[in-house]
Design a protein around this motif. Structure first.
Motif, PDB file in Angstrom:
ATOM      1  N   ARG A   1       0.834  -1.204   0.000  1.00  0.00           N
ATOM      2  CA  ARG A   1       0.000   0.000   0.000  1.00  0.00           C
ATOM      3  C   ARG A   1       0.869   1.255   0.000  1.00  0.00           C
ATOM      4  O   ARG A   1       0.585   2.227  -0.706  1.00  0.00           O
ATOM      5  CB  ARG A   1      -0.910  -0.010   1.230  1.00  0.00           C
ATOM      6  CG  ARG A   1      -2.019   1.056   1.173  1.00  0.00           C
ATOM      7  CD  ARG A   1      -2.822   1.084   2.462  1.00  0.00           C
ATOM      8  NE  ARG A   1      -3.331  -0.238   2.797  1.00  0.00           N
ATOM      9  CZ  ARG A   1      -3.292  -0.758   4.010  1.00  0.00           C
ATOM     10  NH1 ARG A   1      -2.744  -0.069   5.003  1.00  0.00           N
ATOM     11  NH2 ARG A   1      -3.787  -1.949   4.245  1.00  0.00           N
ATOM     12  N   MET A   2       1.938   1.237   0.778  1.00  0.00           N
ATOM     13  CA  MET A   2       2.855   2.386   0.798  1.00  0.00           C
ATOM     14  C   MET A   2       3.549   2.555  -0.547  1.00  0.00           C
ATOM     15  O   MET A   2       3.768   3.672  -1.010  1.00  0.00           O
ATOM     16  CB  MET A   2       3.899   2.197   1.902  1.00  0.00           C
ATOM     17  CG  MET A   2       3.367   2.363   3.308  1.00  0.00           C
ATOM     18  SD  MET A   2       4.681   2.242   4.543  1.00  0.00           S
ATOM     19  CE  MET A   2       5.654   3.707   4.174  1.00  0.00           C
ATOM     20  N   LYS A   3       3.889   1.433  -1.173  1.00  0.00           N
ATOM     21  CA  LYS A   3       4.593   1.472  -2.451  1.00  0.00           C
ATOM     22  C   LYS A   3       3.725   2.065  -3.559  1.00  0.00           C
ATOM     23  O   LYS A   3       4.180   2.902  -4.345  1.00  0.00           O
ATOM     24  CB  LYS A   3       5.014   0.046  -2.827  1.00  0.00           C
ATOM     25  CG  LYS A   3       5.696  -0.089  -4.185  1.00  0.00           C
ATOM     26  CD  LYS A   3       7.109   0.416  -4.156  1.00  0.00           C
ATOM     27  CE  LYS A   3       7.855   0.063  -5.434  1.00  0.00           C
ATOM     28  NZ  LYS A   3       9.219   0.620  -5.437  1.00  0.00           N
TER      29      LYS A   3
ATOM     30  N   GLY B   1       0.942   5.337  -1.427  1.00  0.00           N
ATOM     31  CA  GLY B   1       1.465   6.369  -0.532  1.00  0.00           C
ATOM     32  C   GLY B   1       2.109   7.523  -1.276  1.00  0.00           C
ATOM     33  O   GLY B   1       2.479   7.411  -2.446  1.00  0.00           O
TER      34      GLY B   1
ATOM     35  N   ASP C   1       5.338   9.665  -1.336  1.00  0.00           N
ATOM     36  CA  ASP C   1       6.712   9.539  -0.851  1.00  0.00           C
ATOM     37  C   ASP C   1       7.353  10.923  -0.770  1.00  0.00           C
ATOM     38  O   ASP C   1       7.757  11.493  -1.783  1.00  0.00           O
ATOM     39  CB  ASP C   1       7.504   8.624  -1.791  1.00  0.00           C
ATOM     40  CG  ASP C   1       8.869   8.278  -1.222  1.00  0.00           C
ATOM     41  OD1 ASP C   1       9.134   8.670  -0.065  1.00  0.00           O
ATOM     42  OD2 ASP C   1       9.659   7.633  -1.932  1.00  0.00           O
TER      43      ASP C   1
END
Length: 261
Positions: free
Chosen positions: A198-200, A203, A205
């Motif tokens: 999910r962060m990749k 998200g 950055d």
């Protein structure tokens, strides 16, 4: 980068900070167990090849980083001796369902900085040099030795961050470059995978992981976090950092002679 080439010395060193752990059990069971736990793809580990990998907790925080390899159908882990207890403690609850156990060996790890042509033991490289390791039963004579500092800086130049005991459970893979070097996003589930993915993909950055080479020692701030210990070699300071992207322009004005990789 010229400065990078100047900081590299080719040769080998035995690293007594690294421990070799054998993963004991039926080969297929071990493989299935590891595939569900480690962040890299176990199917890419073939005979006598080494791969960077890690394990996360349910929150997607990195609990240990290591190298994994396969010899004679047995999987072995090369890991910082500070992380051994955490590695085993994190995996034992799952290992028992596969009949898998862990054996701490007395093997020795010989690490090398290679020039071309690179060997099949290489686990990380660029066009100028490569990093490799070998596992030995006994310490052998080294004709061309390098320093621990030289080995560490070579890892920094390739963006490879080795976790210490103080780093356990503090970072997610995307913060410390593990998403590029140690995580497979195609292999399926591993512990913490949902949060990491999910962060990749979803998200925002706002930070950059980078290697900094400077004539002056870099100072940590609210906009710049230094990972591990900065090292000095040939009148240059080298460190790994997490820096806010909107601070980069200000930072480069403050340190006009730096090199950022």
């Amino acid at each position: 980068i010229d400065i990078q080439k100047k900081l590299i010395s080719f040769g080998s060193i035995y690293l007594d900070t690294l421990k070799v752990i054998e993963i004991i059990g039926n080969e297929e069971n071990v493989k299935n167990f590891l595939q569900g736990q480690i962040t890299s793809d176990i199917n890419l580990v073939s005979s006598e090849t080494f791969h960077l990998s890690s394990i996360c907790n349910q929150k997607g925080l990195v609990m240990a980083g290591f190298l994994i390899c396969k010899f004679n159908n047995e999987f072995k882990i090369i890991i910082n001796n500070e992380l051994v207890d955490t590695f085993i403690k994190e995996l034992i609850p799952f290992a028992k369902f596969f009949g898998v156990t862990f054996l701490e060996t007395k093997n020795h790890v010989c690490a090398s900085i290679e020039s071309k042509p690179f060997s099949k033991s290489v686990f990380l490289k660029n066009k100028d040099f490569a990093l490799s390791v070998k596992i030995h039963d006994e310490v052998k004579d080294i004709s061309n030795s390098i320093s621990w500092r030289g080995w560490s800086i070579a890892n920094m130049l390739l963006g490879n961050f080795y976790l210490s005991k103080n780093d356990i459970g503090k970072y997610r893979p995307l913060e410390i470059n593990y998403d590029k070097q140690r995580v497979s996003f195609d292999k399926g589930c591993f512990r913490g995978q949902e949060i990491v993915a999910r962060m990749k993909y979803l998200g925002v950055d706002r930070r950059k992981f980078c290697t900094i080479i400077s004539k002056n020692e870099i100072q940590e701030s609210k906009d710049l976090k230094i990972l591990g210990e900065p090292l000095r070699l040939q009148d240059n300071f080298v460190c790994l950092c997490i820096i806010k992207k909107d601070f980069l322009e200000v930072f480069t004005r403050e340190y006009p002679s730096i090199t950022i990789i």
